[in-house]
Design an enzyme around this catalytic site. Structure first.
Site, mmCIF file in Angstrom:
data_model
loop_
_atom_site.group_PDB
_atom_site.id
_atom_site.type_symbol
_atom_site.label_atom_id
_atom_site.label_comp_id
_atom_site.label_asym_id
_atom_site.label_seq_id
_atom_site.Cartn_x
_atom_site.Cartn_y
_atom_site.Cartn_z
ATOM 1 N N GLY A 3 15.667 89.248 9.454
ATOM 2 C CA GLY A 3 14.292 89.737 9.462
ATOM 3 C C GLY A 3 13.371 88.954 10.374
ATOM 4 O O GLY A 3 12.180 88.857 10.120
ATOM 5 N N THR A 59 9.702 99.676 24.786
ATOM 6 C CA THR A 59 9.981 100.578 25.906
ATOM 7 C C THR A 59 11.221 101.432 25.636
ATOM 8 O O THR A 59 11.365 102.502 26.228
ATOM 9 C CB THR A 59 10.195 99.783 27.218
ATOM 10 O OG1 THR A 59 11.134 98.734 26.957
ATOM 11 C CG2 THR A 59 8.896 99.185 27.729
ATOM 12 N N GLY A 112 13.486 89.371 13.907
ATOM 13 C CA GLY A 112 13.335 90.022 15.207
ATOM 14 C C GLY A 112 14.470 89.759 16.180
ATOM 15 O O GLY A 112 14.319 89.989 17.378
ATOM 16 N N TYR A 157 5.740 100.268 12.930
ATOM 17 C CA TYR A 157 6.678 100.618 14.000
ATOM 18 C C TYR A 157 6.696 102.134 14.222
ATOM 19 O O TYR A 157 6.554 102.616 15.349
ATOM 20 C CB TYR A 157 8.076 100.094 13.642
ATOM 21 C CG TYR A 157 9.098 100.320 14.729
ATOM 22 C CD1 TYR A 157 9.306 99.373 15.722
ATOM 23 C CD2 TYR A 157 9.850 101.490 14.771
ATOM 24 C CE1 TYR A 157 10.244 99.581 16.731
ATOM 25 C CE2 TYR A 157 10.784 101.713 15.769
ATOM 26 C CZ TYR A 157 10.985 100.756 16.735
ATOM 27 O OH TYR A 157 11.908 100.973 17.732
ATOM 28 N N SER A 167 17.548 91.127 15.636
ATOM 29 C CA SER A 167 18.504 92.210 15.400
ATOM 30 C C SER A 167 19.669 91.841 14.491
ATOM 31 O O SER A 167 20.830 92.176 14.773
ATOM 32 C CB SER A 167 19.062 92.742 16.726
ATOM 33 O OG SER A 167 18.063 93.359 17.436
ATOM 34 N N SER A 168 19.343 91.188 13.398
ATOM 35 C CA SER A 168 20.404 90.887 12.433
ATOM 36 C C SER A 168 20.972 92.186 11.850
ATOM 37 O O SER A 168 22.167 92.266 11.565
ATOM 38 C CB SER A 168 19.863 89.986 11.323
ATOM 39 O OG SER A 168 18.716 90.565 10.741
ATOM 40 N N SER A 169 20.140 93.201 11.694
ATOM 41 C CA SER A 169 20.629 94.462 11.118
ATOM 42 C C SER A 169 21.587 95.161 12.074
ATOM 43 O O SER A 169 22.651 95.634 11.664
ATOM 44 C CB SER A 169 19.484 95.426 10.834
ATOM 45 O OG SER A 169 18.369 94.762 10.361
ATOM 46 N N ASP A 201 18.701 97.382 20.263
ATOM 47 C CA ASP A 201 19.399 96.361 19.469
ATOM 48 C C ASP A 201 20.904 96.609 19.445
ATOM 49 O O ASP A 201 21.708 95.706 19.669
ATOM 50 C CB ASP A 201 18.870 96.358 18.028
ATOM 51 C CG ASP A 201 17.353 96.206 17.966
ATOM 52 O OD1 ASP A 201 16.754 95.876 19.004
ATOM 53 O OD2 ASP A 201 16.772 96.429 16.891
HETATM 54 C C1 GLA Z 1 12.971 96.809 17.286
HETATM 55 C C2 GLA Z 1 13.707 98.135 17.423
HETATM 56 C C3 GLA Z 1 14.129 98.370 18.881
HETATM 57 C C4 GLA Z 1 12.948 98.212 19.827
HETATM 58 C C5 GLA Z 1 12.186 96.925 19.539
HETATM 59 C C6 GLA Z 1 10.905 96.830 20.327
HETATM 60 O O1 GLA Z 1 13.828 95.756 17.563
HETATM 61 O O2 GLA Z 1 14.854 98.137 16.600
HETATM 62 O O3 GLA Z 1 14.731 99.640 19.019
HETATM 63 O O4 GLA Z 1 12.120 99.334 19.764
HETATM 64 O O5 GLA Z 1 11.856 96.794 18.163
HETATM 65 O O6 GLA Z 1 11.163 96.769 21.692
#
Ligand code: GLA
Length: 403
Positions: A134, A48, A136, A234, A138-140, A185
């Site tokens: 890696g 979203t 999901g 993505y 948000s390690s990056s 993130d």
């Molecule tokens: C990843 C992207 C975010 C977001 C999510 C899905 O984490 O980095 O910006 O789009 O996917 O909600």
């Protein structure tokens, strides 16, 4: 990324000693400055963010530390306790690194902030993270945000709003790393709040707290199956959403993003879209409403609604948005039937990686055990299931007064 086995559940004191000693070994001196940036977990609102909609997110108590020491030249030397390799670059000439691509998050942040006129100083830096890479969480983004925080501290603290810091880190990821992510993130990592999830408005970049009932926890259920975010999926989803918004703007000129459409408006012109674009759009418009509904359900502690909303979110992500994986199916089955479960769904970009469950506090251990056993039996993969708490966003680590 190569991940070394570094213990994740460490006390802060032990972690500090370990990082400090390693820093001394690698750079010959002790660090003078410490910063942290957390990972994030979204509780509702898949994809979203780049549609300028809402999302419920929280920073988690898994984070990335940077121990640093300023240098007298304009060089940056970085190493990591979790990842192989490392990098050295000159702030006067920031290039990409194909040998240790993880350093591109650091290089990208330096390049963007420099471009925006912020004063940068060279430094030696050592990273240690308790966020699995890696998967999901948000390690990056945590590497980006901890780098920006470190650079800010090294410069004697620039005047910068956390939202702007998050946006510039997002830009580093979009432009330097080449991943066209939204702001979720980086925002979560920079602006997380202890004890609270956030209902984030990705258009206005404002948030209000969304608090879970005392008696409820969120548990990460990591499928530990491979997942690749920079794959084409993505970007494709994002383009499909943008195409939908463009097409529907022919009928509703004020529309710039899917955020601007009600479900009724969408339905009136669904047939004017290709089938796949229509599915993507429907998911986002419905998911956006679910975010608002979940915020209400959390504050009312309406467990039936939490269950229903998470179920439909997962089904929509799979059937309409085309994200999912066999490992996620297996995990969903296990989570759904776990003791004390209130609701369960995907999290992050959703192509494998971690999932999230709302669980009654008293049942968390039993839930973790049950889900692990059942998932392992079905997939022969050892998952990781653990509760997390909402944590504070990025900032200096202050060890003063601590031994
Ligand atoms: C990843 C992207 C975010 C977001 C999510 C899905 O984490 O980095 O910006 O789009 O996917 O909600």
């Amino acid at each position: 990324m190569d991940v070394q086995e570094v213990p994740r559940a460490l006390s802060e004191a032990l972690r500090r000693t370990m990082v400090s000693e390693e820093f001394k070994q690698r750079f010959g001196q002790t660090p003078t400055l410490w910063a942290q940036a957390p990972g994030r977990l979204d509780l509702m609102g898949s994809h979203t963010d780049y549609n300028e909609c809402y999302v419920i997110t929280m920073a988690i108590d898994r984070n990335t530390w940077m121990a640093a020491r300023p240098r007298s030249d304009r060089k940056v030397l970085v190493r990591s306790l979790n990842m192989e390799g490392g990098g050295e670059f000159d702030l006067n000439d920031i290039t990409h690194d194909t040998d240790s691509p993880w350093t591109d998050y650091i290089r990208g942040v330096a390049a963007v902030f420099q471009d925006e006129g912020y004063t940068l100083h060279g430094f030696d830096g050592l990273i240690h993270s308790t966020i699995p890479f890696g998967s999901g969480l948000s390690s990056s983004a945590a590497i980006e945000v901890v780098t920006a925080t470190t650079l800010k501290m090294l410069a004697g603290n620039w005047e910068i709003e956390p939202v702007r810091l998050a946006l510039l880190c997002q830009r580093a990821e979009n432009e330097f790393v080449g991943m066209n992510c939204g702001v979720l993130d980086q925002y979560s990592s920079a602006l997380g709040q202890t004890g609270h999830a956030l209902l984030l408005d990705c258009r206005n970049l404002t948030a209000r707290t969304a608090t879970l009932h005392d008696d409820m926890r969120v548990a990460i259920c990591d499928t530990r199956a491979e997942r690749e975010l920079t794959g084409s999926e993505y970007g494709e989803r994002r383009e499909q959403c943008e195409e939908g918004a463009r097409r529907l703007a022919d009928f509703y000129p004020a529309v710039t993003h899917l955020r601007d459409l009600t479900l009724e408006q969408f339905i009136a012109h669904e047939a004017d879209l290709t089938e796949v674009v229509a599915k993507r759009c429907r998911f986002i418009i419905e998911e956006n409403q679910r975010v608002l509904d979940l915020a209400d359900a959390l504050s009312a502690d309406d467990r039936a609604a939490i269950r229903a909303l998470t179920e439909v979110s997962y089904a929509g992500a799979h059937d309409l948005f085309g994200i999912g994986a066999p490992s996620m199916e297996a995990m969903m089955k296990a989570m759904r039937s776990g003791p004390g479960v209130v609701g369960a769904r995907q999290t992050g970009a959703g192509f494998g990686g971690c999932m999230v469950a709302f669980v009654e506090a008293h049942a968390v251990d039993a839930f973790a055990q049950y889900v692990s056993t059942r998932y392992r039996a079905e997939t022969a993969i050892e998952p990781e299931v653990y509760p997390v708490r909402a944590a504070v966003g990025a900032g200096p680590l202050d060890f003063s007064g601590k031994t």
